[in-house]
Write a protein that holds these residues in place. Sequence first.
Motif, PDB file in Angstrom:
ATOM      1  N   UNK A  56      52.335  59.889  54.142  1.00 28.67           N
ATOM      2  CA  UNK A  56      52.724  60.010  52.736  1.00 28.67           C
ATOM      3  C   UNK A  56      52.117  61.311  52.217  1.00 28.67           C
ATOM      4  N   UNK A  57      52.961  62.190  51.687  1.00 26.39           N
ATOM      5  CA  UNK A  57      52.507  63.513  51.276  1.00 26.39           C
ATOM      6  C   UNK A  57      52.961  63.808  49.853  1.00 26.39           C
ATOM      7  N   UNK A  58      52.043  64.303  49.032  1.00 27.12           N
ATOM      8  CA  UNK A  58      52.327  64.630  47.639  1.00 27.12           C
ATOM      9  C   UNK A  58      52.304  66.137  47.439  1.00 27.12           C
ATOM     10  N   UNK A  59      53.379  66.663  46.894  1.00 26.97           N
ATOM     11  CA  UNK A  59      53.481  68.082  46.532  1.00 26.97           C
ATOM     12  C   UNK A  59      53.109  69.016  47.684  1.00 26.97           C
ATOM     13  N   UNK A  60      53.392  68.619  48.903  1.00 25.16           N
ATOM     14  CA  UNK A  60      53.113  69.429  50.105  1.00 25.16           C
ATOM     15  C   UNK A  60      51.643  69.834  50.192  1.00 25.16           C
ATOM     16  N   UNK A  61      50.780  69.126  49.471  1.00 25.52           N
ATOM     17  CA  UNK A  61      49.393  69.573  49.312  1.00 25.52           C
ATOM     18  C   UNK A  61      48.376  68.564  49.823  1.00 25.52           C
ATOM     19  N   UNK A  62      48.624  67.284  49.600  1.00 25.51           N
ATOM     20  CA  UNK A  62      47.708  66.226  50.016  1.00 25.51           C
ATOM     21  C   UNK A  62      48.496  65.205  50.822  1.00 25.51           C
ATOM     22  N   UNK A  63      47.975  64.823  51.957  1.00 28.59           N
ATOM     23  CA  UNK A  63      48.701  63.901  52.822  1.00 28.59           C
ATOM     24  C   UNK A  63      47.791  62.791  53.317  1.00 28.59           C
ATOM     25  N   UNK A  64      48.382  61.628  53.573  1.00 30.75           N
ATOM     26  CA  UNK A  64      47.693  60.513  54.217  1.00 30.75           C
ATOM     27  C   UNK A  64      48.445  60.188  55.495  1.00 30.75           C
ATOM     28  N   UNK A  65      47.742  60.279  56.615  1.00 27.01           N
ATOM     29  CA  UNK A  65      48.325  60.020  57.929  1.00 27.01           C
ATOM     30  C   UNK A  65      47.415  59.047  58.665  1.00 27.01           C
TER      31      UNK A  65
END
Length: 531
Positions: A183-192
Amino acid sequence: MLRLFGSQRGFTPTPLLAPFLLAGLLLAGCASLPENFAREESPKLDTSDTQLARAFNARAADHPGQSGAYPLGQGMEALAARVILARAAEKSLDVQYYIWHGDESGRLLLKELLDAADRGVRVRLLLDDLGVGAVNDDVFVLLDAHPNFSVSLFNPIASRDARAAGLLADPKRLNRRMHNKSMTADNTVTVVGGRNIGDEYFALNELFNFADMDVLAIGPVADAVTASFDAFWNSPAAFPIAAFHAEGASPEQLAKAREKLNVQVADTGAKYYEAMQATPLSLELQSQELEFHWGRITALHDLPDKVQDERESEVLLSQLGGLLGQVQEDLLIISPYFVPGKDGTRALVAAARRGVRVRVVTNSLASTDVGAVHAGYKSSRRELLEGGVELFEMMPRLDADAVKSSGFSFSGSSGASLHAKMFVFDRQRVFIGSMNLDPRSVQINTEIGLLIDSPELAARLHGQLLGSIESACYAVVLEPRDAGKPAGRKELTWIEDRDGEKVRYDKEPQTTFWQRFGVGFIGLFPVDSQL
């Protein structure tokens, strides 16, 4: 209760349903994937002017060429991370999952995504059709009715009205699944990581929970995860739900469903929101004090065409390069579904024999949720132990108080199962993702994970994991059955540390004869390549 999606276990035929299944199979055999629909490529948006980009890019500027990682071992913190991303996003949310349940956490996160779409955020939700196991497409069609919310299904079943029969009609293609979780927000912060969306992945289920791990990351790696998502979203294997349902849902139908969803979340979600607000992640993010581990982080992932290639592919494993062969001192493998096969067994034994301490943590027969996988692992157990590999199997019930301080959430519920996927190399690098060390992950399904080059984080996780193994796992060893004949044949023994006392078992602990018989029977068949 608003039923979003069905169980991932899918359909179980019975003799009484055989005539209906046969009829459905005949109909499904005539079904084909849609062709005459508009397939528009959806490119990455420019998010450089968002608040997330300004805040986190400023922090990344102090670490040129590096990315930051924050491990999410506790379930509530992992849920909070996803809610925070949904609320902070201004332009884009890219969400990719294998399973999404219609339970408390599933509804809560769905509401957050819809709220983001209301703010003008472009939400793209990509789900594995078979993994989600929806009873029908109603929810997908409703979500897709929102002008800012798009739903696509990856490698879908052609027959939408006879799903079980459709699966039987095209098993070769549909055997290959998208197991990615991000799940990635604004191409800036992601959870993998390893978590799907469902209560058991966030330690919210009263009866059964998974011990799991994700990582929240910022910096260049977040953009790389977005690029991976774009490749899957724009792949020929991804079908917009509108391709199957041209009419779609009306705004009135969406509004009615939204009202029902809002009521459900308001009734049951308050306690979860309160708990999430109290997590260290939420508090530290609010105060801009979240401590990231900085280093080179590489997003490793399969290509989407892996599901369309009839040949077996090992793209992600090859991306890991020669790390297994380069390990000098210590290798710690956390893999809930562990089927090393002949080649993997030889590689791990070779590492042990050249002086590397190799430890593998996986599920016991009592804790696994997929007994067939245990059959594949069982056949390699003796050879691994004889070759010097140390094996630990998770207990089905754990003392949460004994491990809470470790930061890795082994559940204390009535039932517990390992679901985290991690490899720690020489306490220097750590891989966290969706890939198990089994043939299905390596050769059949698509996977994603982050390879984090941070000795600080690797050593921290290594210590936390080892600190919880003793209280959470059986040590599996080879010991002589007759203490008077130490040179005699050694047999498998499971050792439990119970308040300092070593309790030994000569059979798989907390299992029945029929469980052991069933696994042994499955092991007679050559099914390892599908496990």
